[in-house]
Motif scaffolding. Structure first.
Motif, short mmCIF file in Angstrom:
data_model
loop_
_atom_site.label_atom_id
_atom_site.label_comp_id
_atom_site.label_asym_id
_atom_site.label_seq_id
_atom_site.Cartn_x
_atom_site.Cartn_y
_atom_site.Cartn_z
N ASN A 179 -34.67 27.33 -50.53
CA ASN A 179 -33.83 27.94 -49.33
C ASN A 179 -32.49 27.77 -49.56
O ASN A 179 -31.67 28.65 -49.43
CB ASN A 179 -34.56 27.70 -48.06
CG ASN A 179 -35.70 28.33 -47.64
OD1 ASN A 179 -35.82 29.24 -48.21
ND2 ASN A 179 -36.54 27.60 -47.01
N GLY A 180 -31.95 26.51 -50.20
CA GLY A 180 -30.89 26.18 -50.39
C GLY A 180 -30.14 27.10 -51.23
O GLY A 180 -28.92 27.54 -51.33
N LEU A 181 -30.97 27.35 -52.27
CA LEU A 181 -30.26 28.13 -53.69
C LEU A 181 -30.20 29.51 -53.00
O LEU A 181 -29.24 30.12 -53.50
CB LEU A 181 -31.69 28.18 -54.58
CG LEU A 181 -31.35 26.74 -55.53
CD1 LEU A 181 -32.52 26.88 -56.50
CD2 LEU A 181 -30.13 26.57 -56.38
N LEU A 182 -31.17 30.04 -52.12
CA LEU A 182 -30.86 31.52 -51.82
C LEU A 182 -29.68 31.54 -50.93
O LEU A 182 -29.06 32.47 -50.99
CB LEU A 182 -32.16 31.71 -50.85
CG LEU A 182 -33.56 32.13 -51.84
CD1 LEU A 182 -34.53 32.46 -50.73
CD2 LEU A 182 -33.25 33.46 -52.53
N LEU A 183 -29.33 30.58 -50.00
CA LEU A 183 -28.38 30.68 -49.31
C LEU A 183 -26.95 30.44 -49.94
O LEU A 183 -25.87 30.97 -49.79
CB LEU A 183 -28.27 29.40 -48.23
CG LEU A 183 -29.30 29.58 -47.24
CD1 LEU A 183 -29.09 28.21 -46.33
CD2 LEU A 183 -29.01 30.75 -46.31
N ILE A 184 -27.00 29.82 -51.20
CA ILE A 184 -25.80 29.64 -51.95
C ILE A 184 -25.86 31.05 -52.49
O ILE A 184 -24.52 31.44 -52.70
CB ILE A 184 -26.07 28.55 -53.05
CG1 ILE A 184 -26.13 27.18 -52.66
CG2 ILE A 184 -25.18 28.89 -54.31
CD1 ILE A 184 -26.35 26.19 -53.67
N ALA A 185 -26.74 31.58 -53.30
CA ALA A 185 -26.82 32.93 -53.57
C ALA A 185 -26.17 34.26 -52.60
O ALA A 185 -25.40 34.83 -53.16
CB ALA A 185 -28.33 33.55 -54.11
N ILE A 186 -26.57 33.98 -51.63
CA ILE A 186 -26.18 34.96 -50.42
C ILE A 186 -24.52 34.61 -50.25
O ILE A 186 -23.85 35.54 -49.87
CB ILE A 186 -26.84 34.56 -49.12
CG1 ILE A 186 -28.17 35.15 -49.21
CG2 ILE A 186 -26.29 35.34 -47.88
CD1 ILE A 186 -29.06 34.58 -48.33
N THR A 187 -24.37 33.31 -49.94
CA THR A 187 -22.63 33.25 -50.14
C THR A 187 -21.91 33.64 -51.19
O THR A 187 -20.63 34.06 -51.02
CB THR A 187 -22.63 31.58 -50.04
OG1 THR A 187 -23.17 31.10 -48.89
CG2 THR A 187 -20.97 31.15 -49.77
#
Length: 338
Positions: A179-187
């Protein structure tokens, strides 16, 4: 006409100005782009047969071939139209924005593997317009205005997405990291969209076709290198023509629409495609597959439609966002142009 019936003439003139093509066309193009994305996400469900060969390809090889077809088509269009190619400095920034929007997020998402469910990923990506609203005053173009009350509308949109698409808090370290990687991608996507809009509002901005060609070439090259490193096995080319035709009919218009919109919409409105596309996909699923719709799903659809509709069509406020950290976007834009 104006001398004999001034009131009707003035009324028509004002209505024409309010509903002029320049005002209506960008939202209509964004809605079309989102609909094309929705069709692309439902491709294997609606027409699974013709795309079996393409689906058997390794992921990065598939992306390389897809972007190669896109790059070839856009470069040909740019050469035919004799599009304006940017200077070296703008070329560098345009390439970086393409990598930030199309390559880096895909790598991060792929790194998550199948750990995060697809619907949870869709719910998380509804945060993109909210993040774009936060970043736009500092990374975006100066002088642009988003919808008044846009931050509240973005929160309504996110609430609707979490009603519509199931989301559970991570119950393991692996899921939390994914989920942290996804949030980085979204950012990264939100920031890259803001920067792309900023470039689009500079005098030396590349034309739509030139910019699309630059980003498509850089993206195809990046996925090609990754594909070679991963040692893919190539499927027979004759079996891939349905996928190539789909790219030309669906992905190419969506790509051109994206770059056409950059100088015409704010970054926050541009990123609404991450909410509109799943919204359209959900509606198309109801139409084609007729599933039962729960009360929470119906509430989610209504909230997402309300939030996206407000952000897209509501009157503009006084600035790009209601958030300010004391930074001057005009000074930042002047530094970029220098």
């Amino acid at each position: 006409m104006r001398a004999y019936c001034p009131l009707p003439y003035v009324f028509i003139e004002r209505m024409a100005a309010r509903f002029s093509t320049s005002r209506i066309l960008p939202p209509a193009v964004l809605l079309t782009l989102s609909l094309l994305w929705a069709l692309d996400s439902l491709r294997n469900d609606l027409w699974p047969g013709p795309f079996r060969a393409a689906n058997r390809l390794p992921f990065f090889e598939h992306e390389y071939l897809r972007w190669t077809v896109l790059a070839s088509a856009v470069v040909l269009l740019a050469l035919v139209r004799r599009s304006k190619w940017p200077a070296r400095r703008v070329l560098f920034h345009a390439t970086l924005t393409g990598l930030g929007i199309f390559v880096v997020p895909v790598l991060l998402i792929h790194a998550c593997g199948g750990i995060v469910p697809d619907l949870t990923r869709v719910a998380l990506f509804s945060l993109t317009p909210l993040l774009a609203l936060v970043f736009e005053p500092f990374l975006g173009a100066a002088g642009l205005s988003n919808a008044k009350g846009g931050m509240a509308a973005a929160l309504v949109l996110v609430a609707g997405a979490f009603f519509l698409f199931p989301f559970n808090l991570p119950n393991s370290m692996t899921l939390a990291l994914a989920n942290g990687l996804l949030l980085i991608a979204i950012t990264v996507i939100a920031a890259a969209n803001c920067w792309a809009v900023r470039i689009a509002h500079t005098p030396s901005a590349p034309s739509t076709l030139a910019w699309a060609a630059i980003c498509a070439i850089a993206t195809a090259f990046s996925f090609g290198v990754i594909s070679l490193i991963s040692q893919p096995s190539v499927a027979p080319t004759i079996q891939l023509w349905p996928a190539a035709l789909w790219v030309l009919l669906i992905d190419l218009p969506a790509l051109l629409a994206f770059f056409w919109l950059l100088p015409r919409l704010t970054a926050a409105r541009m990123t609404l495609r991450f909410a509109l596309a799943p919204l359209f996909a959900a509606l198309l699923s109801v139409i084609f597959f007729a599933p039962s719709v729960s009360l929470s799903a119906a509430a989610g659809l209504a909230l997402m439609a309300t939030g996206t509709g407000w952000m897209l069509f509501a009157p503009d406020g006084g600035g790009a966002s209601s958030i300010s950290l004391g930074l001057d976007a005009n000074d930042s834009n002047r530094k970029f142009k220098q």
